[in-house]
Design an enzyme around this catalytic site. Structure first.
Site, short mmCIF file in Angstrom:
data_model
loop_
_atom_site.label_atom_id
_atom_site.label_comp_id
_atom_site.label_asym_id
_atom_site.label_seq_id
_atom_site.Cartn_x
_atom_site.Cartn_y
_atom_site.Cartn_z
N HIS A 161 19.24 -38.15 7.31
CA HIS A 161 18.21 -37.62 6.40
C HIS A 161 17.87 -36.18 6.78
O HIS A 161 17.89 -35.28 5.93
CB HIS A 161 16.97 -38.51 6.48
N GLU A 162 17.56 -35.97 8.05
CA GLU A 162 17.17 -34.63 8.50
C GLU A 162 18.37 -33.67 8.52
O GLU A 162 18.23 -32.48 8.21
CB GLU A 162 16.52 -34.71 9.88
N HIS B 266 18.80 -32.18 5.12
CA HIS B 266 17.89 -31.07 4.85
C HIS B 266 18.44 -29.77 5.43
O HIS B 266 18.49 -28.74 4.74
CB HIS B 266 16.53 -31.35 5.50
#
Length: 230
Positions: free
Chosen positions: A27-28, A31
């Site tokens: 997820h990170e 980003h």
């Protein structure tokens, strides 16, 4: 009876913890990857372009993930001055994390169904992989949907702020209390119905698509229903 309960909880943790670490990490990373593609070197310079979970963990968010199956990680710092279109860049970077979780959930469901159909009922390895993949589906859908909620520090708040800039004033006022508010909302179950509704809808959509791709009758019971996300 009590011993059996705690044994079951321990068994669940053994499956969910590795799934949570993978979900948070990717997820990170998503980003940071999108921000870097838009010209921003900040995530890489700060060590966030890494698949090491320890680089991304937030204590409160991780505990919420373990106990409530939804939560958040340490936000990736970005520098929007590098973006050609600041508004579009922030929206794309914010959506990258949840989209990555949905991609992982979809791929996990594919593996889940493959092992359910072809893994063999008597294979312990197939059963373990099946459960890991199923928990991955649930966790990643839950994490993706939760982070789309327009409440800071969740990704949805960044998207809403770009679409409706006046909301930034409200976000600034609640900033000191935002983590506490999120924890209270999770513990109270206030998010349960909307989260479960959206999460189960996504699960059924993925199930239908994967069933069609694999030629499996979607009315069957190869994989259980969507389950609870909060």
């Amino acid at each position: 009876m009590m011993f059996q309960y705690y044994l079951e909880q321990l068994r669940t943790l053994l499956y969910t913890v590795p799934v949570i670490l993978i979900a948070i990490t990717f997820h990170e990373y998503a980003h940071g990857w999108v921000s870097e593609k838009l010209g921003d070197p900040t995530p890489r310079l700060e060590g966030r372009m890494s698949l090491n979970p320890l680089k991304h963990l937030d204590l409160a968010g991780t505990l919420c993930l373990i106990f409530f199956h939804v939560g958040w990680a340490k936000p990736v710092r970005i520098n929007t001055r590098y973006y050609k279109d600041r508004r579009k860049g922030i929206i794309l970077v914010s959506l990258a994390g949840p989209v990555m979780n949905f991609i992982i959930a979809f791929l996990s469901l594919v593996l889940c169904m493959l092992f359910a159909v072809y893994g063999g009922e008597d294979s312990a390895f197939a059963q373990i992989v099946f459960l890991l993949c199923y928990y991955s589906v649930q966790m990643n859908i839950g994490l993706g949907v939760f982070n789309l909620i327009p409440f800071p520090p969740l990704d949805g708040s960044n998207v809403l702020e770009q679409i409706y800039p006046k909301v930034a004033y409200f976000y600034a006022r609640i900033r000191p209390y935002r983590t506490l508010i999120l924890v209270v909302l999770l513990m109270s179950g206030a998010l349960s119905y909307p989260m479960n509704s959206v999460g189960n809808w996504l699960f059924r959509l993925m199930w239908t698509i994967v069933s069609a791709l694999m030629g499996i009758d979607s009315g069957g019971a190869v994989v259980p229903s969507g389950g609870t996300y909060v």
